[in-house]
Motif scaffolding. Structure first.
Motif: not given
Length: 112
Positions: A1-8, A64-69, A46-59
């Motif tokens: 579940m954490w792999n879904v919640v953390l990126p969000i 990729a399309a779901q992450l963008k959505g 600071f936005e990038y410091c959160l956004q890049v890990p969000a995509n890395r952990y979420g992928y």
């Protein structure tokens, strides 16, 4: 579940920073543009410091399309709250329709 919640959660945080970087200066139109640009870049870091890990952990959990959505839905949600609370704007029926269409788009992104 954490792999879904953390990126969000990371995407929510990154979008708060992004919204302030892009639109926060609208309350300070008396400031020189170069100062606004530098301040926005500083906030965007600071936005990038959160956004890049969000995509890395979420992928992997998401494609990729779901992450963008997910990111776009969060962006609209954060912006709506920001517009009302910070800028004093009001949202109208056409904004709600546009948001509903984005939710429909997200639905189809997650449909197998």
């Amino acid at each position: 579940m954490w792999n879904v919640v953390l990126p969000i959660l990371l995407l929510i945080g990154s979008n708060v920073f992004m919204t302030f970087a892009w639109y926060g200066h609208l309350k300070f139109t008396d400031r020189p543009l170069w100062i606004v640009i530098i301040a926005s870049w500083g906030i965007a870091f600071f936005e990038y410091c959160l956004q890049v890990p969000a995509n890395r952990y979420g992928y992997g959990t998401f494609n990729a399309a779901q992450l963008k959505g997910i990111q776009e839905i969060i962006t609209l949600s954060v912006f709506a709250v920001f517009s009302i609370t910070y800028l004093g704007a009001s949202l109208k029926w056409n904004h709600a329709v546009g948001f509903a269409l984005m939710v429909a788009a997200a639905f189809f992104l997650f449909k197998e």
